[in-house]
Design a protein around this motif. Structure first.
Motif: not given
Length: 289
Positions: A266-272
């Motif tokens: 999804v190419h998002t942050s580790p938290a998301n």
């Protein structure tokens, strides 16, 4: 020898030379009277002979090489001449009372001629040799003292042998070196496994990149790109991220449903990515990690 001892030694030498000059002065004055000198000339005659000896001695101490040898020859010649005249004065008692005939220093004519020639030539020689010695001393340039060259071993040995009081500055203490901690092998393997693998370019692609690199000029580093020059990326809402994650992982098995896989997809942050993982696992009825 310290400074006081040197001063005393030089003072004693000057005193001895002065007394010896006084003894020789009496004999040379009588010789000058015998060869026809008047009272003033006879008084100055000893200074001409013995004075040049002192001048030659000083020149010997100053000059070097051939000039020094010349000064030594002048000193030896006038010393020998003064010795001969003092010897003749001791052999002829009539010279002491100035009762001898003028120009008569010996009974034998050849010896008399030689002695008169010697006594009369010493003043002329003093003018010539004295002027030459003074010129040589004034034009003498002493050679510079060479600086001793020491190799690295000798210099290090001298420095090590010097006491602490002789050193201009104390040797600084060595700085503590912080130990370098190597990363844990397990962590390194985990990092290698989680990093995305980049495809290896094929030969045509490598050739194209090489041609492009050769044809283009090297770019200059410009530093950090300002915010105004960056390409704007639309910020997605949590619902949009969840929809994209559902579509991307619809055919995934439960074992592949991890936060790292969702993040890369999804190419998002580790938290998301962790939030999306928990939500998707809850929707599938799996245990939330």
């Amino acid at each position: 020898m310290n400074r006081t001892g040197r001063v005393l030694l030089v003072t004693a030498l000057v005193a001895v030379v002065a007394m010896a000059f006084r003894v020789s002065w009496n004999a040379l004055r009588d010789i000058a009277n015998a060869i026809g000198a008047d009272h003033t000339a006879a008084t100055l005659y000893p200074f001409v002979v013995d004075g040049l000896m002192a001048l030659a001695l000083v020149a010997t101490l100053v000059l070097a090489g051939r000039d020094r040898n010349f000064a030594l020859r002048v000193l030896g010649t006038y010393t020998l001449a003064s010795l001969v005249l003092n010897y003749v004065h001791g052999l002829i008692p009539a010279l002491h009372g100035a009762s001898v005939d003028w120009g008569r220093l010996a009974d034998w004519d050849p010896a008399n001629y030689a002695l008169v020639l010697l006594a009369t030539s010493l003043p002329v020689g003093s003018i010539y040799f004295g002027s030459d010695l003074v010129a040589k001393v004034l034009h003498h340039h002493p050679a510079p003292i060479p600086t001793p060259v020491m190799n690295a071993d000798e210099s290090s040995e001298i420095v090590s042998n010097r006491s602490t009081a002789d050193l201009t500055e104390s040797t600084p203490a060595p700085l503590p070196v912080a130990p370098v901690r190597m990363p844990d092998p397990v962590a390194v393997e985990f990092m290698k496994s989680t990093l995305p693998l980049k495809p290896v370019p094929t030969a045509p692609a490598i050739e194209r990149h090489a041609v492009a690199a050769d044809s283009t000029r090297p770019r200059r580093a410009t530093g950090r790109v300002p915010e105004a020059a960056r390409t704007p990326r639309p910020k997605r809402t949590p619902d949009e991220l969840l929809d994209e994650a559902r579509k991307a992982t619809a055919d995934w098995p439960d074992t592949n449903l991890t936060a790292e896989g969702i993040r890369r997809e999804v190419h998002t942050s580790p938290a998301n990515a962790r939030t999306l993982r928990d939500t998707l696992r809850a929707e599938r009825g799996l245990q939330v990690a």
